[in-house]
Design a protein around this motif. Structure first.
Motif, PDB file in Angstrom:
ATOM      1  N   UNK A 159       0.828  -1.203   0.000  1.00  0.00           N
ATOM      2  CA  UNK A 159       0.000   0.000   0.000  1.00  0.00           C
ATOM      3  C   UNK A 159       0.864   1.255   0.000  1.00  0.00           C
ATOM      4  N   UNK A 160       2.018   1.137   0.646  1.00  0.00           N
ATOM      5  CA  UNK A 160       2.940   2.263   0.801  1.00  0.00           C
ATOM      6  C   UNK A 160       4.329   1.773   0.413  1.00  0.00           C
ATOM      7  N   UNK A 161       5.028   2.554  -0.407  1.00  0.00           N
ATOM      8  CA  UNK A 161       6.421   2.237  -0.739  1.00  0.00           C
ATOM      9  C   UNK A 161       7.302   3.340  -0.185  1.00  0.00           C
ATOM     10  N   UNK A 162       8.265   2.938   0.641  1.00  0.00           N
ATOM     11  CA  UNK A 162       9.236   3.873   1.207  1.00  0.00           C
ATOM     12  C   UNK A 162      10.556   3.639   0.497  1.00  0.00           C
ATOM     13  N   UNK A 163      11.144   4.718  -0.011  1.00  0.00           N
ATOM     14  CA  UNK A 163      12.385   4.628  -0.780  1.00  0.00           C
ATOM     15  C   UNK A 163      13.299   5.789  -0.409  1.00  0.00           C
ATOM     16  N   UNK A 164      14.558   5.654  -0.731  1.00  0.00           N
ATOM     17  CA  UNK A 164      15.529   6.717  -0.450  1.00  0.00           C
ATOM     18  C   UNK A 164      16.442   6.902  -1.636  1.00  0.00           C
ATOM     19  N   UNK A 201      13.245  23.987  12.897  1.00  0.00           N
ATOM     20  CA  UNK A 201      12.593  22.762  12.440  1.00  0.00           C
ATOM     21  C   UNK A 201      11.205  23.143  11.922  1.00  0.00           C
ATOM     22  N   UNK A 202      10.940  22.822  10.663  1.00  0.00           N
ATOM     23  CA  UNK A 202       9.637  23.094  10.054  1.00  0.00           C
ATOM     24  C   UNK A 202       8.905  21.763   9.904  1.00  0.00           C
ATOM     25  N   UNK A 203       7.589  21.780  10.148  1.00  0.00           N
ATOM     26  CA  UNK A 203       6.787  20.569  10.103  1.00  0.00           C
ATOM     27  C   UNK A 203       5.656  20.756   9.098  1.00  0.00           C
ATOM     28  N   UNK A 204       5.486  19.745   8.248  1.00  0.00           N
ATOM     29  CA  UNK A 204       4.376  19.700   7.303  1.00  0.00           C
ATOM     30  C   UNK A 204       3.593  18.427   7.584  1.00  0.00           C
ATOM     31  N   UNK A 205       2.357  18.397   7.113  1.00  0.00           N
ATOM     32  CA  UNK A 205       1.503  17.241   7.356  1.00  0.00           C
ATOM     33  C   UNK A 205       0.877  16.804   6.040  1.00  0.00           C
ATOM     34  N   UNK A 206       0.840  15.488   5.827  1.00  0.00           N
ATOM     35  CA  UNK A 206       0.196  14.932   4.644  1.00  0.00           C
ATOM     36  C   UNK A 206      -0.510  13.643   5.059  1.00  0.00           C
ATOM     37  N   UNK A 207      -1.746  13.463   4.578  1.00  0.00           N
ATOM     38  CA  UNK A 207      -2.534  12.294   4.967  1.00  0.00           C
ATOM     39  C   UNK A 207      -2.793  11.377   3.792  1.00  0.00           C
ATOM     40  N   UNK A 208      -2.912  10.096   4.103  1.00  0.00           N
ATOM     41  CA  UNK A 208      -3.265   9.086   3.095  1.00  0.00           C
ATOM     42  C   UNK A 208      -4.258   8.130   3.735  1.00  0.00           C
ATOM     43  N   UNK A 250      13.212  14.009   8.194  1.00  0.00           N
ATOM     44  CA  UNK A 250      12.697  12.688   8.516  1.00  0.00           C
ATOM     45  C   UNK A 250      11.183  12.761   8.514  1.00  0.00           C
ATOM     46  N   UNK A 251      10.543  11.586   8.527  1.00  0.00           N
ATOM     47  CA  UNK A 251       9.086  11.500   8.519  1.00  0.00           C
ATOM     48  C   UNK A 251       8.649  10.702   9.739  1.00  0.00           C
ATOM     49  N   UNK A 252       7.630  11.190  10.401  1.00  0.00           N
ATOM     50  CA  UNK A 252       6.997  10.467  11.484  1.00  0.00           C
ATOM     51  C   UNK A 252       5.591  10.127  11.017  1.00  0.00           C
ATOM     52  N   UNK A 253       5.265   8.826  11.017  1.00  0.00           N
ATOM     53  CA  UNK A 253       3.957   8.367  10.551  1.00  0.00           C
ATOM     54  C   UNK A 253       3.122   7.963  11.758  1.00  0.00           C
ATOM     55  N   UNK A 254       1.901   8.443  11.770  1.00  0.00           N
ATOM     56  CA  UNK A 254       0.924   8.016  12.771  1.00  0.00           C
ATOM     57  C   UNK A 254      -0.099   7.152  12.042  1.00  0.00           C
ATOM     58  N   UNK A 255      -0.134   5.851  12.365  1.00  0.00           N
ATOM     59  CA  UNK A 255      -1.068   4.923  11.725  1.00  0.00           C
ATOM     60  C   UNK A 255      -2.238   4.704  12.667  1.00  0.00           C
ATOM     61  N   UNK A 256      -3.430   4.970  12.133  1.00  0.00           N
ATOM     62  CA  UNK A 256      -4.646   4.784  12.909  1.00  0.00           C
ATOM     63  C   UNK A 256      -5.698   4.196  11.977  1.00  0.00           C
ATOM     64  N   UNK A 257      -5.945   2.885  12.106  1.00  0.00           N
ATOM     65  CA  UNK A 257      -6.890   2.207  11.225  1.00  0.00           C
ATOM     66  C   UNK A 257      -6.401   2.238   9.794  1.00  0.00           C
ATOM     67  N   UNK A 258      -7.256   2.716   8.882  1.00  0.00           N
ATOM     68  CA  UNK A 258      -6.864   2.776   7.466  1.00  0.00           C
ATOM     69  C   UNK A 258      -6.318   4.150   7.079  1.00  0.00           C
ATOM     70  N   UNK A 259      -5.992   4.961   8.101  1.00  0.00           N
ATOM     71  CA  UNK A 259      -5.438   6.288   7.833  1.00  0.00           C
ATOM     72  C   UNK A 259      -3.986   6.369   8.284  1.00  0.00           C
ATOM     73  N   UNK A 260      -3.204   6.991   7.428  1.00  0.00           N
ATOM     74  CA  UNK A 260      -1.779   7.181   7.682  1.00  0.00           C
ATOM     75  C   UNK A 260      -1.532   8.686   7.608  1.00  0.00           C
TER      76      UNK A 260
END
Length: 183
Positions: free
Chosen positions: A109-114, A172-179, A150-160
């Motif tokens: 469902x999610x691909x993490x790459x560098x 330090x600047x923080x942005x948010x993106x949901x899937x 870096x990315x911090x992911x909060x997984x809650x049910x079917x939401x990331x």
């Protein structure tokens, strides 16, 4: 569930440690899993991560040595199947079609790459893609000017929910993106 996503540390060859502001934020005991896209380059890099969280999944980067680290991993976290690759396998680097091929091959469902050392997240063909960038800000073959991220992911049910942390200058600047995973 909190998941730290990092990559391209290059310790000690291109950086000696994590940025101080990041180290203060990433206190032990808050994060349940770490996903790393590789290029730890040393046992010191792995120990830095272990001090944050002991549950680490990482893959081999193009500058990593050792036979006991896989090139690819698939991890199930909550309702999500998450694929982890370094990114040097993707030709050309960061190409969305090539990344989508890896996503389909790993059936995730999610691909993490560098590999590019540049933070990026996007949705493509109903799937989610994350490149955490370089947490140390180590230079890459593509650029000597790299913003530590870096990315911090909060997984809650079917939401990331992704929280993207970037060190710009001394701030330090923080942005948010949901899937949201569709059924």
């Amino acid at each position: 569930m909190l998941v730290l996503v990092v990559g391209d540390l290059h310790i000690p060859h291109r950086a000696h440690d994590l940025p101080h502001k990041f180290k203060k934020m990433l206190a032990p005991g808050k994060i349940q899993h770490i996903l790393c896209t590789g290029n730890l380059n040393s046992k010191e890099g792995l120990e830095i991560l272990r001090n944050i969280c002991s549950d680490i999944h990482h893959v081999k980067g193009d500058f990593d040595e050792g036979k006991d680290v896989p090139d690819v991993q698939v991890v199930k976290l909550g309702f999500f199947r998450i694929g982890l690759i370094h990114g040097h396998q993707v030709v050309p680097w960061g190409d969305r079609e090539s990344l989508a091929m890896w996503q389909r091959k790993l059936d995730v469902d999610v691909l993490i790459f560098g590999g590019t050392h540049k933070y990026e997240t996007f949705e493509f063909e109903g799937k989610f893609f994350i490149n955490p960038g370089s947490i140390t800000g180590a230079f890459s073959n593509l650029s000597s000017e790299v913003t530590p991220a870096f990315v911090l992911i909060d997984i809650n049910g079917n939401q990331l929910v992704n929280y993207i942390y970037q060190l710009e200058g001394d701030e330090v600047k923080v942005k948010k993106k949901e899937f949201t995973k569709s059924d």
